[in-house]
Structure formats: structure tokens, C-alpha cells
Design a protein around this motif. Structure first.
Motif, PDB file in Angstrom:
ATOM      1  N   ASN A   1      46.666  50.991  40.622  1.00  0.00           N
ATOM      2  CA  ASN A   1      45.424  50.826  39.847  1.00  0.00           C
ATOM      3  C   ASN A   1      44.797  49.445  39.986  1.00  0.00           C
ATOM      4  OD1 ASN A   1      45.776  53.461  38.723  1.00  0.00           O
ATOM      5  ND2 ASN A   1      47.254  52.600  37.300  1.00  0.00           N
ATOM      6  N   SER A   2      45.054  48.756  41.103  1.00  0.00           N
ATOM      7  CA  SER A   2      44.417  47.467  41.348  1.00  0.00           C
ATOM      8  C   SER A   2      44.018  47.396  42.815  1.00  0.00           C
ATOM      9  CB  SER A   2      45.359  46.311  40.999  1.00  0.00           C
ATOM     10  OG  SER A   2      44.679  45.071  41.116  1.00  0.00           O
ATOM     11  N   GLN A   3      42.981  46.619  43.097  1.00  0.00           N
ATOM     12  CA  GLN A   3      42.454  46.520  44.451  1.00  0.00           C
ATOM     13  C   GLN A   3      42.876  45.217  45.116  1.00  0.00           C
ATOM     14  OE1 GLN A   3      38.390  46.914  42.987  1.00  0.00           O
ATOM     15  NE2 GLN A   3      38.123  48.753  44.200  1.00  0.00           N
ATOM     16  N   PRO A   4      43.101  45.236  46.438  1.00  0.00           N
ATOM     17  CA  PRO A   4      43.334  43.971  47.148  1.00  0.00           C
ATOM     18  C   PRO A   4      42.063  43.128  47.130  1.00  0.00           C
ATOM     19  CG  PRO A   4      43.951  45.884  48.492  1.00  0.00           C
ATOM     20  CD  PRO A   4      43.157  46.392  47.338  1.00  0.00           C
ATOM     21  N   ARG A   5      42.246  41.821  47.173  1.00  0.00           N
ATOM     22  CA  ARG A   5      41.094  40.929  47.178  1.00  0.00           C
ATOM     23  C   ARG A   5      41.043  40.080  48.443  1.00  0.00           C
ATOM     24  NH1 ARG A   5      39.226  36.448  42.539  1.00  0.00           N
ATOM     25  NH2 ARG A   5      37.158  36.081  43.466  1.00  0.00           N
ATOM     26  N   PHE A   6      42.134  39.387  48.772  1.00  0.00           N
ATOM     27  CA  PHE A   6      42.182  38.542  49.961  1.00  0.00           C
ATOM     28  C   PHE A   6      43.390  38.941  50.810  1.00  0.00           C
ATOM     29  CE2 PHE A   6      40.357  35.667  46.653  1.00  0.00           C
ATOM     30  CZ  PHE A   6      39.090  35.548  47.192  1.00  0.00           C
ATOM     31  N   VAL A   7      43.197  38.909  52.129  1.00  0.00           N
ATOM     32  CA  VAL A   7      44.282  39.142  53.079  1.00  0.00           C
ATOM     33  C   VAL A   7      44.229  38.013  54.103  1.00  0.00           C
ATOM     34  CG1 VAL A   7      45.322  40.734  54.730  1.00  0.00           C
ATOM     35  CG2 VAL A   7      44.062  41.631  52.776  1.00  0.00           C
ATOM     36  N   VAL A   8      45.322  37.247  54.243  1.00  0.00           N
ATOM     37  CA  VAL A   8      45.349  36.103  55.157  1.00  0.00           C
ATOM     38  C   VAL A   8      46.652  36.121  55.950  1.00  0.00           C
ATOM     39  CG1 VAL A   8      43.854  34.649  53.725  1.00  0.00           C
ATOM     40  CG2 VAL A   8      46.318  34.619  53.350  1.00  0.00           C
ATOM     41  N   ALA A   9      46.594  35.613  57.178  1.00  0.00           N
ATOM     42  CA  ALA A   9      47.773  35.547  58.047  1.00  0.00           C
ATOM     43  C   ALA A   9      48.220  34.099  58.197  1.00  0.00           C
ATOM     44  CB  ALA A   9      47.452  36.142  59.417  1.00  0.00           C
ATOM     45  N   SER A  10      49.535  33.904  58.309  1.00  0.00           N
ATOM     46  CA  SER A  10      50.087  32.559  58.480  1.00  0.00           C
ATOM     47  C   SER A  10      49.785  32.046  59.877  1.00  0.00           C
ATOM     48  CB  SER A  10      51.593  32.574  58.233  1.00  0.00           C
ATOM     49  OG  SER A  10      52.244  33.395  59.175  1.00  0.00           O
ATOM     50  N   HIS A  11      49.842  30.733  60.039  1.00  0.00           N
ATOM     51  CA  HIS A  11      49.461  30.123  61.313  1.00  0.00           C
ATOM     52  C   HIS A  11      50.432  30.458  62.431  1.00  0.00           C
ATOM     53  CE1 HIS A  11      46.097  27.312  60.147  1.00  0.00           C
ATOM     54  NE2 HIS A  11      46.479  27.800  58.988  1.00  0.00           N
ATOM     55  N   ASP A  12      51.685  30.784  62.104  1.00  0.00           N
ATOM     56  CA  ASP A  12      52.633  31.168  63.150  1.00  0.00           C
ATOM     57  C   ASP A  12      52.622  32.671  63.403  1.00  0.00           C
ATOM     58  OD1 ASP A  12      53.820  32.125  60.865  1.00  0.00           O
ATOM     59  OD2 ASP A  12      55.584  30.828  60.961  1.00  0.00           O
ATOM     60  N   GLY A  13      51.796  33.415  62.669  1.00  0.00           N
ATOM     61  CA  GLY A  13      51.675  34.850  62.888  1.00  0.00           C
ATOM     62  C   GLY A  13      52.860  35.665  62.407  1.00  0.00           C
ATOM     63  N   ARG A  14      53.684  35.098  61.528  1.00  0.00           N
ATOM     64  CA  ARG A  14      54.878  35.808  61.075  1.00  0.00           C
ATOM     65  C   ARG A  14      54.681  36.517  59.747  1.00  0.00           C
ATOM     66  NH1 ARG A  14      59.450  31.365  61.125  1.00  0.00           N
ATOM     67  NH2 ARG A  14      60.577  33.120  60.183  1.00  0.00           N
ATOM     68  N   GLN A  15      53.714  36.068  58.944  1.00  0.00           N
ATOM     69  CA  GLN A  15      53.532  36.631  57.614  1.00  0.00           C
ATOM     70  C   GLN A  15      52.058  36.896  57.338  1.00  0.00           C
ATOM     71  OE1 GLN A  15      56.272  34.812  54.439  1.00  0.00           O
ATOM     72  NE2 GLN A  15      55.868  33.090  55.800  1.00  0.00           N
ATOM     73  N   ILE A  16      51.826  37.862  56.456  1.00  0.00           N
ATOM     74  CA  ILE A  16      50.479  38.166  55.981  1.00  0.00           C
ATOM     75  C   ILE A  16      50.534  38.210  54.467  1.00  0.00           C
ATOM     76  CG2 ILE A  16      48.648  39.902  55.875  1.00  0.00           C
ATOM     77  CD1 ILE A  16      49.340  40.686  58.722  1.00  0.00           C
ATOM     78  N   GLY A  17      49.682  37.414  53.825  1.00  0.00           N
ATOM     79  CA  GLY A  17      49.634  37.373  52.365  1.00  0.00           C
ATOM     80  C   GLY A  17      48.490  38.219  51.832  1.00  0.00           C
ATOM     81  N   VAL A  18      48.757  38.917  50.740  1.00  0.00           N
ATOM     82  CA  VAL A  18      47.751  39.774  50.111  1.00  0.00           C
ATOM     83  C   VAL A  18      47.672  39.422  48.624  1.00  0.00           C
ATOM     84  CG1 VAL A  18      46.973  42.128  49.662  1.00  0.00           C
ATOM     85  CG2 VAL A  18      48.314  41.632  51.716  1.00  0.00           C
ATOM     86  N   VAL A  19      46.491  39.000  48.170  1.00  0.00           N
ATOM     87  CA  VAL A  19      46.254  38.734  46.759  1.00  0.00           C
ATOM     88  C   VAL A  19      45.483  39.913  46.169  1.00  0.00           C
ATOM     89  CG1 VAL A  19      45.129  37.236  45.069  1.00  0.00           C
ATOM     90  CG2 VAL A  19      46.223  36.245  47.073  1.00  0.00           C
ATOM     91  N   TYR A  20      45.990  40.434  45.066  1.00  0.00           N
ATOM     92  CA  TYR A  20      45.348  41.565  44.398  1.00  0.00           C
ATOM     93  C   TYR A  20      44.451  41.084  43.261  1.00  0.00           C
ATOM     94  CZ  TYR A  20      47.869  45.211  46.890  1.00  0.00           C
ATOM     95  OH  TYR A  20      48.330  46.058  47.861  1.00  0.00           O
ATOM     96  N   GLN A  21      43.565  41.982  42.844  1.00  0.00           N
ATOM     97  CA  GLN A  21      42.651  41.640  41.758  1.00  0.00           C
ATOM     98  C   GLN A  21      43.388  41.387  40.446  1.00  0.00           C
ATOM     99  OE1 GLN A  21      39.489  41.036  41.806  1.00  0.00           O
ATOM    100  NE2 GLN A  21      38.754  41.821  43.750  1.00  0.00           N
ATOM    101  N   ASN A  22      44.584  41.961  40.280  1.00  0.00           N
ATOM    102  CA  ASN A  22      45.360  41.685  39.074  1.00  0.00           C
ATOM    103  C   ASN A  22      46.179  40.408  39.207  1.00  0.00           C
ATOM    104  OD1 ASN A  22      47.327  42.499  40.839  1.00  0.00           O
ATOM    105  ND2 ASN A  22      48.126  44.146  39.565  1.00  0.00           N
ATOM    106  N   ARG A  23      45.908  39.644  40.296  1.00  0.00           N
ATOM    107  CA  ARG A  23      46.437  38.294  40.506  1.00  0.00           C
ATOM    108  C   ARG A  23      47.933  38.259  40.791  1.00  0.00           C
ATOM    109  NH1 ARG A  23      42.330  35.928  36.161  1.00  0.00           N
ATOM    110  NH2 ARG A  23      40.627  35.544  37.612  1.00  0.00           N
ATOM    111  N   PHE A  24      48.396  39.220  41.554  1.00  0.00           N
ATOM    112  CA  PHE A  24      49.746  39.177  42.090  1.00  0.00           C
ATOM    113  C   PHE A  24      49.658  38.966  43.598  1.00  0.00           C
ATOM    114  CE2 PHE A  24      50.691  41.178  38.062  1.00  0.00           C
ATOM    115  CZ  PHE A  24      51.950  40.671  37.737  1.00  0.00           C
TER     116      PHE A  24
END
Length: 766
Positions: free
Chosen positions: A601-624
Motif C-alpha cells: 500500500n505504498s509507492q516507490p519514490r526514488f530509485v538510485v544505483a551505487s557508483h560501483d554498480g553493486r547495489q540499488i536503493g529504493v526509497v518509498y513514499q512511507n519513508r522506508f
């Protein structure tokens, strides 16, 4: 148990016998009868309206050029169907495009030319013999147009014919028309309908669910109905202590506490019966007239009954102590005023001040931290003063400031941002402009090079190359961003005269069409670019000569165009969709690896990749914040502090930057998530008042007025809401409803008040 049930039954009988009940029942019936004829009329988007043509002068020029050629084409066909008077007026547009001074001088003629072009196209789409298959053989037709053609123009209704011809014109000139939904809505009442509104049925349905229904029930039931119910039931408890009544009740072997509780429950009968009638009636009207059978509305019946319980608990306690209906009403109204003041103060300070300070976008410019907050202020961290210093001023009015970036080009030492403004009532951005800043200039934002027409997204490659995603191509900037250059302004538009460089197209040969809304990301560890345009996903590989070549393409099977956030790293492309899902796709062929629903019941807001290409971070609208392993695709909540308060995230080298509390940024090691540094200025007086006064008071205080958010949660099925106005842009903040917070606080308050009332009842002599 039987005596208490008898008391409750008597309360129901009293409610049914009450004249006030039937008066209110009649008022509710009349209200429902008045609302019953309200509905909407579903229309296909056919006629071109003002604003549908992106650049009338450019379209007019293309039509005239095609009309003068011997080779048959859609443009030649359209030009041939325009009458002589329309062509004469349209000629002014083509001439004005060549001469800006003449355009200013002949303003009225230009407006007339735009009107003639629009009216001419609207006349053409009504023609049943407009389509000639050979002319559109090279055009990319949408599925809707193909379905119409498969049925045959002669079998289509007039509206379907006009819709098909409009789609044909748009397909012939895909970059000259702004995107519009395939349907529109007219408000209807008693057979009268308004002009078509520029919203689709999906947007209208979302608007009705997230604002109209919740606001209507909140005001009708939560305010007027509640006040009426309190006035009627305020005498329920005092009446119990009238001479003869209390003596008769206490003469039976009953518990005083349970006696009071049974009377309290029975007094809710009046409200219960009226709420059922009103909400069921609204549910039927919305279902029949708007075709929205929302069963969440029925779940709101106990919510509004619970809202009444919070206020009635105060009324019952005061009625028990003073045995006066008038005092009960006065004390309850005072309690409502206090609740309103606490809630309003918290909302004003939280939404109007604290929320605006929250940091959403960040970048490191060498050793200087740059951030952007919810208000659209670009800030620079001042290490000496230990505070944020503003680099621009936010723009007010009914628009939302949107930034692409910030990006830092290490070679030229320039900070680069794409700045635009989004209307509150549509998915389209206003024209994006490029802003640059440097340490030498105190990081003040200055105008940068002019972007190509139709630019929808600005981003930077891993080698510092600046890219612009336009409607018809992808452009790369060639030149020195650090040079000043020269420019003139014509009618508010900045035109560079040299010294900086220019944007050059990267897609050779046949050009693609990128439909709004557009999201894009560069692979931080490789020369690849992913573009998500509406429901189309493209992966491009950068060649040695700097051009781009499409490596993979996929169309998502969605009827409606949805907004996305996207990132690419390693062999993984993560596409966050407006419906809350995360698609994990192969970077090679865009085949589906997995589909995740990390936050219900929450939407993604930002999706970013790390500079070494090993991880992708996702921030949700509920701030997790979630982290996805780019190799395995495994996801987990990031082991960082303040989960549930995170508003932004960015990777800066081997650091993970997290905005997690108003104007605070915390830097973690991107590999082991160990804490490295905190950027936070001293609290202002307003912040201290909020965090140490208003916030704690609001937490412990009952929040009956916030139960409308619980209603909104039941009606929409989502914990976050944007009232349907920001569809297509995931980056815009959606409010977290916190639907159970007012339920928990209200339940605790009712239990405490009833406990006090029961203790008082047991200890008093009657």
C-alpha cells in the motif's frame, strides 16, 4: 447479562420512537435524492483543444513543406484538406517562426493562425474518407488506432471516427502534440453535461475516491451529522438520573459500571442507524452513477461510529458528573475545539514547515554537500557555520518545483541541475531549463546552456557527459560547462550565441518517440542508459564515437500510461511503477527476473544505483529505504537508523547519503552501512517547539478529526495519497495517511474516559 441487554434494547426502542431520529432520517433521504442525479459522461478524446499542439508554428511549417512536395504523405494529405482561408491564416505562423519581431508585431494574426490550424484539424478528423492506408504505412500506430482500423471506418460511430482520425494525425507527427488521455469526463446532472474536462476516467475515479468521497463523508457525517448526534444523545446519560429512573435501575441486581456501559452502548443506536442509511445510500449512488462499487465505503460505518464514541465518551462523563445535557454539550464542544486546535497546529507546523525542510536529493561536489529539500530550495552545507545556505529561492503559486539532479561534473567543477515546474492539475512539466553553479560563484544557480526542444529529463553519464532526453531523441552536450558564453533573451527564452557548446543527437538514423512521463538513468559502472517512457522501456549502449545504439526494448502490458522510477546496475534493471510494484529485469533483453512488492500500500519514490554498480536503493513514499543486490536481486531493508523517516537517498563514491529527519543528512559507508558523519544544523525555535511541544502533545492526544485518513485508507486501499493530481511523477511527495494512528489514540482515550466514568459510578451514592 439479560438486564444489560434489556437496557440496550430499550435504547434502540427509544431511538426508533424519537421524532428527532425521523427528522434526521428525512433530511438524509432528501440529501440522497438531491445527489442521485449527479454523475458523469464518458467521452473519447477527439477534438484538439488549446494547448494540445506543442509548437503550432513548427507543425504549420511541416504541413506546408509536406504540402509543397510531390511525394504523398500524411502531411500532404492534411494540407490538401485545409481550405484556402485556413491556409492563409496558417501562413502567418510559418512566417512568424522565421521572424520573432514580426511574431510580436502580428500577435493577433498569430493567435488567429493557431486557431485556424486547430479548427482545420478538428474539421479533418470528422471526415470518414480521411485515412489512406498507403500514406500511414511507415507510421507507428497505437493499438487503439489499429483496433479502429480493423473494424473499418465505415462501421465506426462518429465519435469513434473522430478519435481514430486524431490518433492518425498524432501518429504522423508524434512530437508535435502533447499527450492527452484517450478519454475525458463531463460532469452531468439531470441530463445536463459540462464541457469535457482534461482528465481521464482513471484520474477522475482516483480524485473521487481520494478527495470527493472522503471529504463528503468527513463533512456530512464527521461534522454535521456528528454535531446533530451529540445534541440528540447528550440527554441520554443525564436522563438516566431523573427521579425514579435511577432508583428503578439500581433496584435490580446489576453492576453500576455495566449499567453505565450498557446505557452508553445503547445511546449509540441513534447514530448507528443514521450512519448506515447515509453511507449505504452514498455507496449506491456512487456505484450506480459513477460505476465505482467501492466496498471500502461500507467499512467506514464503524469508523464514523468510533468517531462518535470519542466525543460521546466526553459527553457521557460530563453528563454523569453534572447530570445536565447543556453542560454535556458545552464541554463536548470545548473538547472538539481543543482537538481542532491541537490537530490544526500540528498540521500547520508539520506539513507547512517541518515537511518542507526534509531533504530529498543530494550530491557531493568534491567535499561540499549539496541538497534539495521538499520546498525546492537548493542548499549548500557550510562547514564553518554548521548550517545550510540557500543557493536559490523557491517559487510560489500553484506549481511544484521539480529538479533533475543535482549532478557534479568533476572535470569542469560545475554543479548541474535540470529545473522545471509541474502544475498541480496535470502530469505535464513546463519547459526544463538547465542551471549550473560553481564554488567560485558561491554556488548560486545561473542559467546554463539551452536544452533541446521537448526535453523531458536531464541526467549525467559516469564520465561526466550531460544528456538530455527529448521527445524525439537523446542529446549529449559537447562543450565546456564552465565557460560563460553569450546569450540573448527573446520573449523570456534564453538563446545562446556561443561560447558554451551545444547538444547533439546521439541516436542516428530512425528516431524514437519518448512519450511522457519519462524516467531515465545511466549505468554508474558502464556506458549504458535506460529510458522508461510511459510503458516503453529502452536500454541503449554507448558506442566509441559517443552515439547510442538500442540494445533492448520492451513494452509493458498496461492500458494506461504510468509513471516510473528506474535504475540500471550490472545485469539488473529495476523499474518502480506507479502501482507500487518493482520490476527486476535483465539488462540484456529486459526479460522479467522478478516482481517485488516490498512495501504494501505504498509507492516507490526514488530509485538510485551505487557508483560501483553493486547495489540499488529504493526509497518509498512511507519513508522506508530498501537495498537491492544488483547481482542476486535480493532485497532487504537498509540497516540504517530512522527507518520510516527517510525522505531521500544518494550514493556519493563509497558513501551512502540518507536524508532522514527534516534538514538532516547522515553519511554511511555504502558497503557495511557504518555511520561516518551527520550533517545537521542546530534546531531553530520553531523546530524545538514542534519536536518538544506540539509533536509529543499530538502523539498522546486523541485524534478524532484524523479518522478521515482511516476512511481514505479504506476507500482508496492505499496508505499514501496524492489526490490523483501527480499521476506520472513518482518523485512528488505523497502523504502517508497513518490510518491506524487515530484509531489507537482514540481507543485509548475512550477506554480511559469510560474507566473514569465507571469508577465514579461505583463510588457515588444515587
Amino acid at each position: 447479562m439479560r438486564p444489560y441487554l434489556a437496557i440496550i434494547k430499550d435504547s434502540f426502542r427509544e431511538a426508533l420512537a424519537s421524532r428527532v431520529l425521523w427528522v434526521f432520517t428525512g433530511v438524509i433521504v432528501l440529501l440522497l435524492i438531491a445527489l442521485a442525479p449527479l454523475g458523469y459522461q464518458h467521452n473519447l478524446t477527439t477534438a484538439f483543444t488549446w494547448g494540445d499542439i506543442a509548437d503550432p508554428a513548427q507543425l504549420a511549417k511541416r504541413l506546408k513543406e509536406d504540402g509543397s512536395k510531390e511525394q504523398s504523405s500524411p502531411g500532404k494529405r492534411i494540407w490538401s484538406l485545409l481550405d484556402a482561408d485556413a491556409k492563409k491564416k496558417i501562413d502567418v505562423l510559418t512566417a512568424a517562426r522565421e521572424d520573432d519581431k514580426r511574431r510580436e508585431r502580428e500577435g493577433r494574426a498569430v493567435v488567429a493562425g493557431i486557431g485556424a490550424l486547430r479548427n482545420g484539424l478538428n474539421d479533418i478528423i470528422k471526415k470518414r474518407d480521411f485515412f489512406e492506408p498507403a500514406l500511414w504505412s511507415d507510421a507507428s500506430l497505437p493499438k487503439e488506432a489499429k483496433d479502429f482500423l480493423a473494424r473499418g471506418p465505415e462501421k465506426l460511430s462518429q465519435l469513434e471516427l473522430e478519435r481514430m482520425n486524431r490518433l492518425l494525425i498524432e501518429a504522423a507527427f508524434p512530437n508535435d502534440f502533447r499527450w492527452r488521455p484517450n478519454d475525458s469526463i463531463s460532469i452531468a446532472y439531470l441530463g445536463f453535461a459540462s464541457d469535457p474536462l482534461p482528465f481521464s476516467k482513471k484520474q477522475i475515479d482516483s480524485f473521487i475516491k481520494e478527495w470527493v468521497l472522503t471529504s463528503a463523508m468527513d463533512w456530512i457525517v464527521g461534522v454535521f451529522g456528528l454535531i446533530a448526534a451529540l445534541l440528540v444523545t447528550s440527554n441520554a446519560i443525564p436522563q438516566m438520573f431523573e427521579p425514579g429512573s435511577i432508583t428503578l435501575l439500581l433496584s435490580k441486581p446489576v453492576s453500576r459500571s455495566l449499567l453505565f456501559t450498557a446505557k452508553f452502548v445503547g445511546a449509540c443506536a441513534f447514530v448507528f442507524l443514521n450512519v448506515i442509511l447515509l453511507i449505504v445510500g452514498l455507496w449506491l449512488i456512487v456505484g450506480v452513477r459513477f460505476d465505482i462499487w467501492n466496498h471500502g465505503m461500507l467499512a467506514c460505518i464503524p469508523v464514523f461510529l468510533f468517531m462518535f464514541l470519542v466525543y460521546f465518551a466526553v459527553s457521557a462523563l460530563t453528563g454523569l458528573i453534572w447530570k445536565s445535557a447543556i453542560i454535556s454539550v458545552v464541554i463536548t464542544v470545548l473538547f472538539w475545539i481543543v482537538c481542532f486546535v491541537v490537530d490544526f497546529t500540528h498540521g500547520l507546523m508539520d506539513g507547512g514547515y517541518i515537511e518542507q525542510l526534509r531533504i530529498t536529493q543530494m550530491a557531493m561536489a568534491d567535499s561540499t554537500l549539496i541538497s534539495i529539500n521538499e520546498q525546492g530550495v537548493v542548499q549548500v552545507w557550510d562547514d564553518d557555520e554548521h548550517e545550510w545556505r540557500a543557493a536559490n529561492e523557491p517559487r510560489g503559486g500553484p506549481v511544484v518545483q521539480v529538479f533533475d539532479g543535482p549532478f557534479f561534473q568533476s572535470e569542469s567543477k560545475q554543479l548541474v541541475l535540470g529545473q522545471s515546474f509541474r502544475s498541480l492539475f496535470g502530469p505535464s512539466r513546463q519547459r526544463i531549463s538547465l542551471k549550473v553553479a560553481s564554488a567560485e560563484g558561491g554556488w548560486r544557480l545561473q542559467d546554463g546552456p539551452s536544452l533541446p526542444n521537448g526535453t523531458a529529463k536531464v541526467l549525467m553519464g559516469n564520465d561526466g557527459t550531460l544528456f538530455a532526453i527529448a521527445a524525439d531523441n537523446i542529446y549529449a552536450y559537447h562543450g565546456d560547462l564552465g565557460s560563460k558564453g553569450f546569450a540573448l533573451r527573446f520573449f523570456g527564452t534564453r538563446v545562446p550565441l556561443g561560447g558554451r557548446g551545444d547538444f547533439q543527437p546521439c541516436l542516428p538514423g530512425e528516431r524514437l518517440s519518448f512519450a511522457d512521463p519519462v524516467a531515465a538513468a545511466f549505468d554508474p559502472a558502464g556506458p549504458r542508459l535506460v529510458v522508461c517512457a510511459a510503458n516503453e522501456i529502452h536500454v541503449f549502449a554507448q558506442q566509441d564515437d559517443g552515439s547510442l545504439k538500442e540494445a533492448a526494448h520492451r513494452s509493458l502490458e498496461n492500458k494506461d500510461k504510468e509513471g516510473s522510477a528506474v535504475a540500471i546496475a550490472g545485469d539488473l534493471v529495476v523499474v518502480a511503477r506507479e502501482n507500487g510494484s518493482l520490476l527486476e529485469l535483465s539488462a540484456d533483453d529486459l526479460s522479467t527476473k522478478d516482481e517485488l512488492k516490498l512495501e504494501s500500500n505504498s509507492q516507490p519514490r526514488f530509485v538510485v544505483a551505487s557508483h560501483d554498480g553493486r547495489q540499488i536503493g529504493v526509497v518509498y513514499q512511507n519513508r522506508f529505504l530498501w537495498m537491492i543486490d544488483a547481482t542476486s536481486g535480493a532485497a532487504r531493508r537498509a540497516p540504517v537508523s530512522r527507518q520510516g523517516q527517510i525522505s531521500g537517498v544518494a550514493f556519493a563514491g563509497d558513501q551512502l547519503l540518507v536524508g532522514d529527519q527534516a534538514n538532516r543528512v547522515v553519511a554511511y559507508d555504502a558497503n557495511d552501512f557504518s555511520h561516518q558523519r551527520t550533517y545537521q544544523p542546530p534546531m531553530s525555535r520553531s523546530e524545538m517547539a514542534y519536536y518538544y511541544g506540539v509533536g509529543p502533545l499530538y502523539t498522546i492526544f486523541p485524534k478524532p478529526r484524523q479518522l478521515h485518513k482511516t476512511v481514505q485508507y479504506f476507500v482508496t486501499g492505499k496508505r499514501t495519497t496524492d489526490v490523483g493530481l501527480f499521476q506520472g511523477d513518482l518523485t512528488q511527495h505523497r502523504d502517508d495517511l497513518h490510518p491506524w494512528q487515530p484509531v489507537r489514540s482514540g481507543l485509548a482515550f475512550v477506554c480511559v474516559v469510560l474507566l473514569v466514568a465507571c469508577v465514579y459510578m461505583e463510588r457515588q451514592e444515587f
